[in-house]
Each structure stands twice: as C-alpha cells, then as structure tokens.
Design an enzyme around this catalytic site. Structure first.
Site, PDB file in Angstrom:
ATOM      1  N   ASP A  40       0.862  -1.180   0.000  1.00  0.00           N
ATOM      2  CA  ASP A  40       0.000   0.000   0.000  1.00  0.00           C
ATOM      3  C   ASP A  40       0.901   1.234   0.000  1.00  0.00           C
ATOM      4  O   ASP A  40       1.968   1.240   0.631  1.00  0.00           O
ATOM      5  CB  ASP A  40      -0.921   0.031   1.222  1.00  0.00           C
ATOM      6  N   GLU A  49       1.070   5.659   0.238  1.00  0.00           N
ATOM      7  CA  GLU A  49       0.476   6.974   0.456  1.00  0.00           C
ATOM      8  C   GLU A  49       1.242   7.941  -0.442  1.00  0.00           C
ATOM      9  O   GLU A  49       2.460   7.802  -0.632  1.00  0.00           O
ATOM     10  CB  GLU A  49       0.568   7.403   1.918  1.00  0.00           C
ATOM     11  N   HIS A  91      -5.466   4.961   6.317  1.00  0.00           N
ATOM     12  CA  HIS A  91      -4.737   5.742   5.322  1.00  0.00           C
ATOM     13  C   HIS A  91      -3.268   5.901   5.699  1.00  0.00           C
ATOM     14  O   HIS A  91      -2.643   6.918   5.379  1.00  0.00           O
ATOM     15  CB  HIS A  91      -5.386   7.123   5.121  1.00  0.00           C
ATOM     16  N   ASP A  96      -2.770  -0.161   6.323  1.00  0.00           N
ATOM     17  CA  ASP A  96      -3.675  -0.548   5.237  1.00  0.00           C
ATOM     18  C   ASP A  96      -3.204  -1.830   4.556  1.00  0.00           C
ATOM     19  O   ASP A  96      -4.031  -2.639   4.107  1.00  0.00           O
ATOM     20  CB  ASP A  96      -3.784   0.585   4.221  1.00  0.00           C
TER      21      ASP A  96
END
Length: 582
Positions: A40, A42, A180, A185
């Site tokens: 994952d 960001e 998030h 995540d």
C-alpha cells in the site's frame, strides 16, 4: 503506522522461506505455495506529477506473515493540506526520510519473485512503475493481483455495498482498521486477500493460474479455447499450436503438457504476442516424450522444420558461421557457412566469426590477402603488410610452401586443441601493450582474446562429444528410476525410461536396437546442430547423469583452450594480470 519516521526502510523477515522449485511454466503454483507481497502507498495525490510519501508492505505465504517493509519517503515537494489531513503525514515527518531513489531498490528486493497484491492495484503499481521509469531502473513486471477486482468478482452487492478497503476489512473481520497509513492498510489488505481466497476455493480455484483465470480480464473467447487442452496428457513433451490453415504457430516444451497448455488460456499469460497467437490457434498437437532431454531436442528440430512465426528463439539452427583454412598451397583463413573437418566454430553471426578471424591474424603469421597464390612462379607485388614486416610475402616468392607451412600447422593445432601457441603469442602482445601503458588498447585486445578463448573452448568441447559414435547415458528420475538416452555423433538417437523396479539394462539394449541411424557428415559437429549438441552436453554433465557405455572414450583436449578459461574469467571480471593459467 505508529511511531517516528524511519530514515531507512524497516524490513523485518519474521521467517525466511526456502526458495520454491516450482515454476509457472512447468508445475503450476498452488495458492498455499504462492508468496504474496501486499503493498500500500500513500502519496501527495493521484495526479501524474504526484509522488510517494510512504510505502508499507507485508509478505505472506500460506496464511503466515513472512516479513514486513515500512518507510516514509521524502517526496521532494510539499504535501497538500488535504492529504495531510487525510493521512496524518506532514512535511516535517518526511523531511529526514529517504528519497524514492534509495527506497525503491530496497522494496523491489523485498518483493522479488513474489506476486504483488494491492487494493486498487493500478494506482499503487502505477506509482511504483513510474518511479522506476524516472530512476531508469528496469521494472521487473511481477504478477499483479488486485483485491478490488477480485472482490467485485466474488462478492454479492448485499454482502458489501462497495469494495472500499474499510468495508471489506469489516466484512472479513480484520483486526486492523484501515487508517490511510501504508503499513496499517497493507495489513488490512492481507486479511481481505485471505477472506477472498477462502471464497474462491469452493468453486475450484486452487492455483495461482486458476485465480488469475477467474478474474474477468480473460476474454470469453480466450477462456473458451481452454477446451483445446482438455484431452492432453499429464506427461512431458512438446506442444504445437496450429492455425486455421494447419500451419504451426508456436512450439514449446512442458513437463506437464495439459497444465502448461492450459496456462495459455488464463490471465496469467500477459504477452501480447502470445495472446495474438492463442486467438489464431484452432488446435494443439502434442508429442509425448520420455523425459526433458527428448522434449528439448524435439523442440529444436520442430522449430527448424516449421519455423513458427510466434517463436522468438532461433528457427534456423543450421545457419552458423565457421572459420576454415582454405585448401591451396598457401592457405588463408576464411569465414564460411559450410564447415569441414578442422573448422573453428560455430558462430551465430558473421560479425562474430569475422572478429575472431581478425584476432587470429594478430596472433599468427597466416597471410591476410585473399588472392590465390600458386605453389611456384609467384609474380605478385608485395602489399603494405609485407613492407611493415607483418607478412612474409609469399605472393612475391619471398616464402616457399615449406617455409609457410608451420604457420598453417600452428593455427590448425589451435583449432583442434593440440597446441595454444597462438593464444600465448596474443597474450604476450597484451603484456607489451600494458608495459607501454597503452591501457585502452590493452583492454580491447584482452576482450578480443577472451572472446576467442571462449569460442575455441566451446567449439572443442562440442566437437569432442560429436566425435563419439555412440554414447549411452542414464540420469536418475527422482523416483527410483532412470531416464535413458542413446546419443550418436552429438544427436539424440533414442530416449526412454526405466521406472523404479524395472532393470535398466534390458531397456538400454532395446533403445540401442531401435535407435536412429546417424551417418556422420563433414565438420567438427558431424552434421549435428550446435544447439542440439549444447542441450545434450548440458544434460550429460548435470543432474547426476551417468555414462553407461561408449564406443570410444568421450575425452576433451587437455591442451586446448579450456586451459585458458580461468584467464578468460579474469578478463571478464576486469582483473589485472594477463598471464595464462597453468
């Protein structure tokens, strides 16, 4: 993810799994044996100019967590306030974090050889691929699985009103609540992945290939063609895809024919060229083989016979180049297509053969001119090479046939592996260049000499095998039996198996009696192709293969170019020291 930002990628291998020996092409991959890396990211946003601010990943196999990867990333730009509010990642947090140019290589190493999983994979994988392109790093093209796409395929609308990560995490009872943040995540996505895999098991999805096929990205027409593999055997062999006019489109080998051919009709097959071939295919023919050696050899022969347009490997194995000494009173070196006894080669391109010829000229006194010189009454005019002492000018009668003969014998002995005086002379020239501090010239000379050594050694080893009239070999099959082969002049003449409990010698005698008759042809390889001899020699020298019988000893020259392989290895590594190995 909680805690302070890390300055380097934090990787914790909780358990390092042994390397799997299974391959997609041959054995298929049960889901319990697949290593997934669930990732994952960001970012500063979703646009083309945005950058990664955090990477989190979890490596899992068979339901067990094997390791984790987590790091903040300095994006090299400010983080928009809306993104800071959403993720909690601020400019201050990433100021001291590593940049993507140091993070990405570490992540790719962590994920090497694994199936990449992400929730909305096009977003995460797209950012990673774009980062690799900006850093001019090759993208490894891993198999990618998207849990959003899988959830849409598996779940009913009454089970999940949407496929957001938070919704699916609640549905499957994940102890991790998405926040998030990358690692958090990723951990939640692991639980979602496992929940989805439990749903597809009852419908017969047991392998990675079946899982990829289960996703809707496989066209209906492609999935329908799976029936072409329905009646194929679970056996080793060669398969041929045929088109609408019975033409052979593609040839390949497999340990399990049915399993391998079925993979062409799944989403696991991503090569555009092969997908185009599958769309044209109307039938798949197979040739069952006794073992892998027979399958490899038959594939080479079928490629040469049919020259299928969708195969990338060589379909013209007989198109090789050789260096020979011409048959005339004052022989010279020449590059030819048809070899004869005593030739050097084979070379795959004329350029490679020509480069080797130029190197040989530097180490020998064989003339360079192309004119035909009679044994007597030479009336030619000396060329420039004669004027600078690089040629004895037999064309002008300055050298007799008898005086010229030692230079020819020296080169012929080099080709046959009897002597390496030419290599020693070239090595001496290399030392002279180094002493004169002409290091660039010395490096070029060294590389050309190393290339010549490898070409000579390869040719001499292949010729030694092709010289054997008949050789019988046996390799353990891993189940208490034997894979057997009868080889004649570098060609596979017969192949068979003696399963566990079956006496092998009667099988050997039957194979010898039924083996193909091979009549040797002129040339070092006796008419065999270099590719076939290479495949056979590799099989004979690996995997515990044993020699059962041979009509003459299979022996390679001890005084040949093989003595120089250590030297060539040092040259390849760019090491100092130019003396030949003892």
């Amino acid at each position: 993810m909680s805690g302070p930002p890390v300055s380097l990628p934090a990787m914790t291998d909780l358990a390092r799994p042994p390397e799997l020996q299974l391959t997609f092409d041959e054995l298929g991959t049960p889901l319990r044996a697949v290593t997934f890396v669930v990732v994952d990211l960001e970012t500063t946003g979703g646009g083309r100019g945005d950058a990664i601010t955090e990477i989190g990943a979890v490596k899992v196999r068979g339901g067990e967590v094997l390791g984790e990867f987590a790091t903040l990333v300095n994006p090299g730009r400010g983080i928009p306030p809306m993104i800071m509010s959403l993720t909690g990642i601020t400019d201050a947090m990433v100021t001291e974090a590593p940049r993507i140019d140091s993070v990405l290589p570490a992540f790719l190493e962590f994920a090497a050889g694994c199936v990449l999983v992400a929730h909305n994979a096009p977003f995460d994988v797209g950012f990673l691929r774009a980062a690799a392109e900006r850093l001019d790093r090759p993208w490894p093209r891993p198999t990618v699985l998207c849990t959003v796409k899988l959830a849409r395929r598996v779940l009913r609308r009454d089970e999940a009103p949407n496929v957001k990560l938070a919704t699916l995490a609640r549905l499957f009872g994940s102890p991790t609540t998405p926040s998030h943040r990358a690692l958090t995540d990723a951990r939640a996505t692991v639980d979602v992945l496992h929940g989805l895999l439990e749903r597809v098991g009852p419908v017969g999805v047991q392998s990675l290939e079946e899982l990829l096929d289960y996703l809707p990205q496989v066209s209906t027409a492609q999935r329908r063609k799976r029936q072409l593999a329905a009646d194929l055997p679970h056996a080793p062999g060669v398969y041929l895809f045929r088109g609408p006019r019975e033409e052979v489109l593609y040839v390949g080998t497999a340990v399990d024919l049915r399993r391998r051919v079925r993979q062409y009709f799944t989403a696991g097959e991503t090569r555009a060229r092969v997908r185009e071939m599958v769309a044209l295919a109307e039938r798949v023919d197979v040739v069952e083989c006794a073992h892998s050696l027979e399958a490899e050899v038959r594939e080479l022969r079928l490629l040469a016979a049919h020259r299928p347009r969708y195969n990338r490997r060589s379909t013209t194995p007989h198109r090789a180049w050789w260096i020979v000494l011409t048959e005339e009173p004052f022989p010279r070196l020449s590059v030819v297509r048809r070899p004869r006894d005593g030739a050097m080669g084979p070379f795959r391109t004329r350029r490679a053969a020509q480069d080797a010829l130029e190197t040989l000229h530097e180490g020998s006194s064989v003339r360079r001119c192309a004119e035909r010189i009679p044994a007597r009454d030479q009336r030619g005019r000396p060329c420039a090479l004669a004027e600078i002492g690089r040629c004895a000018a037999p064309c002008a009668g300055r050298q007799s046939v008898e005086d010229y003969a030692p230079s020819v014998i020296e080169v012929a002995d080099l080709f046959s592996g009897v002597r390496t005086a030419v290599l020693e002379r070239l090595d001496g020239r290399l030392g002279e260049l180094a002493d004169q501090q002409r290091f660039e010239d010395a490096a070029r000379h060294r590389d050309r000499l190393a290339t010549l050594v490898r070409a000579l050694d390869r040719g001499q080893r292949l010729a030694a095998l092709a010289a054997v009239g008949e050789l019988v070999a046996a390799r353990p099959d891993g189940a208490g039996g034997w894979h057997l082969a009868v080889i004649r002049h570098g060609r596979l003449a017969s192949a068979g198996t003696a399963r566990r409990g079956v006496p092998p010698m009667p099988v050997v005698e039957m194979l010898r009696a039924s083996a193909e008759t091979v009549l040797p042809e002129p040339g070092p390889l006796r008419g065999a192709t270099a590719d076939e001899v290479i495949v056979i020699r590799r099989w004979l020298t690996t995997g515990g293969t044993r020699l059962v019988d041979s009509d003459v000893p299979w022996a390679e020259q001890t005084g040949g170019a093989g003595r120089w392989q250590r030297w060539a290895a040092k040259a390849d590594a760019g090491r100092a020291g130019y003396a030949a190995a003892d």
